[in-house]
Design a protein around this motif. Structure first.
Motif, PDB file in Angstrom:
ATOM      1  N   THR A 212       0.837  -1.200   0.000  1.00  0.00           N
ATOM      2  CA  THR A 212       0.000   0.000   0.000  1.00  0.00           C
ATOM      3  C   THR A 212       0.871   1.249   0.000  1.00  0.00           C
ATOM      4  N   SER A 213       1.888   1.250   0.828  1.00  0.00           N
ATOM      5  CA  SER A 213       2.770   2.414   0.901  1.00  0.00           C
ATOM      6  C   SER A 213       3.478   2.662  -0.423  1.00  0.00           C
ATOM      7  N   MET A 214       3.921   1.585  -1.086  1.00  0.00           N
ATOM      8  CA  MET A 214       4.622   1.766  -2.361  1.00  0.00           C
ATOM      9  C   MET A 214       3.685   2.310  -3.438  1.00  0.00           C
ATOM     10  N   ILE A 215       2.461   1.834  -3.488  1.00  0.00           N
ATOM     11  CA  ILE A 215       1.511   2.360  -4.468  1.00  0.00           C
ATOM     12  C   ILE A 215       1.148   3.796  -4.123  1.00  0.00           C
ATOM     13  N   LEU A 216       1.046   4.121  -2.837  1.00  0.00           N
ATOM     14  CA  LEU A 216       0.795   5.514  -2.449  1.00  0.00           C
ATOM     15  C   LEU A 216       1.916   6.424  -2.935  1.00  0.00           C
ATOM     16  N   ALA A 217       3.148   5.925  -2.949  1.00  0.00           N
ATOM     17  CA  ALA A 217       4.284   6.718  -3.424  1.00  0.00           C
ATOM     18  C   ALA A 217       4.279   6.854  -4.945  1.00  0.00           C
ATOM     19  N   LEU A 218       3.875   5.771  -5.637  1.00  0.00           N
ATOM     20  CA  LEU A 218       3.955   5.756  -7.098  1.00  0.00           C
ATOM     21  C   LEU A 218       2.681   6.207  -7.805  1.00  0.00           C
TER      22      LEU A 218
ATOM     23  N   ARG B  90      -2.170   1.686   7.514  1.00  0.00           N
ATOM     24  CA  ARG B  90      -1.034   2.448   8.050  1.00  0.00           C
ATOM     25  C   ARG B  90      -0.058   2.878   6.955  1.00  0.00           C
ATOM     26  N   GLY B  91      -0.386   2.606   5.703  1.00  0.00           N
ATOM     27  CA  GLY B  91       0.493   2.959   4.604  1.00  0.00           C
ATOM     28  C   GLY B  91       0.626   4.464   4.429  1.00  0.00           C
ATOM     29  N   THR B  92       1.838   4.893   4.043  1.00  0.00           N
ATOM     30  CA  THR B  92       2.089   6.305   3.748  1.00  0.00           C
ATOM     31  C   THR B  92       3.024   6.405   2.545  1.00  0.00           C
ATOM     32  N   PRO B  93       2.938   7.501   1.800  1.00  0.00           N
ATOM     33  CA  PRO B  93       3.878   7.684   0.688  1.00  0.00           C
ATOM     34  C   PRO B  93       5.335   7.687   1.148  1.00  0.00           C
TER      35      PRO B  93
ATOM     36  N   GLU C 194       8.249   5.355  -0.374  1.00  0.00           N
ATOM     37  CA  GLU C 194       9.490   5.829  -0.971  1.00  0.00           C
ATOM     38  C   GLU C 194      10.694   5.123  -0.354  1.00  0.00           C
ATOM     39  N   ALA C 195      10.667   4.927   0.974  1.00  0.00           N
ATOM     40  CA  ALA C 195      11.777   4.247   1.651  1.00  0.00           C
ATOM     41  C   ALA C 195      11.860   2.780   1.217  1.00  0.00           C
ATOM     42  N   LEU C 196      10.711   2.110   1.090  1.00  0.00           N
ATOM     43  CA  LEU C 196      10.707   0.709   0.648  1.00  0.00           C
ATOM     44  C   LEU C 196      11.213   0.571  -0.783  1.00  0.00           C
ATOM     45  N   ILE C 197      10.781   1.469  -1.648  1.00  0.00           N
ATOM     46  CA  ILE C 197      11.232   1.423  -3.043  1.00  0.00           C
ATOM     47  C   ILE C 197      12.737   1.658  -3.121  1.00  0.00           C
ATOM     48  N   ALA C 198      13.230   2.643  -2.388  1.00  0.00           N
ATOM     49  CA  ALA C 198      14.669   2.934  -2.396  1.00  0.00           C
ATOM     50  C   ALA C 198      15.468   1.729  -1.895  1.00  0.00           C
ATOM     51  N   ALA C 199      14.989   1.079  -0.838  1.00  0.00           N
ATOM     52  CA  ALA C 199      15.683  -0.095  -0.304  1.00  0.00           C
ATOM     53  C   ALA C 199      15.665  -1.237  -1.327  1.00  0.00           C
ATOM     54  N   GLY C 200      14.538  -1.435  -1.990  1.00  0.00           N
ATOM     55  CA  GLY C 200      14.434  -2.486  -3.005  1.00  0.00           C
ATOM     56  C   GLY C 200      15.356  -2.237  -4.180  1.00  0.00           C
ATOM     57  N   VAL C 201      15.387  -1.005  -4.649  1.00  0.00           N
ATOM     58  CA  VAL C 201      16.266  -0.651  -5.775  1.00  0.00           C
ATOM     59  C   VAL C 201      17.721  -0.883  -5.389  1.00  0.00           C
TER      60      VAL C 201
END
Length: 93
Positions: A2-8, A60-63, A67-74
């Protein structure tokens, strides 16, 4: 997720409808949501694991978390690719 989609793509998320509803599944051997290590691997239909189609707490998802999850994954994908690129070539024989 949810957080990643909120960011993207925040327009795809209806956060007011996001609710986790885990179905209780007590077991000493199997963790359905990876909250602890499983001692066995079992596949179960998702409808037996969640009443809402979500595990955990999507509400509890937030943008910012996304963003932090995407950065860690990348970062991990780049590290994996760099490691593979440094492996010795595989040839016949």
């Amino acid at each position: 997720e949810t957080s990643m989609i909120l960011a993207l793509r925040p327009e795809l998320v209806r956060l007011e409808a996001a609710r986790g509803a885990d179905t209780p599944f007590p077991s000493r051997f199997y963790s359905k949501d990876s909250s602890r290590p499983s001692r066995v691997t079992m596949r179960r239909p998702f409808e037996y694991l969640s009443k809402t189609g979500a595990l955990g707490h999507p509400e509890r998802g937030t943008p910012k978390k996304g963003e932090a999850l995407i950065a860690a994954g990348v970062k991990q994908v780049v590290a994996c690719i760099r490691e593979i690129a440094a492996w010795p070539p595989v040839g016949p024989g």
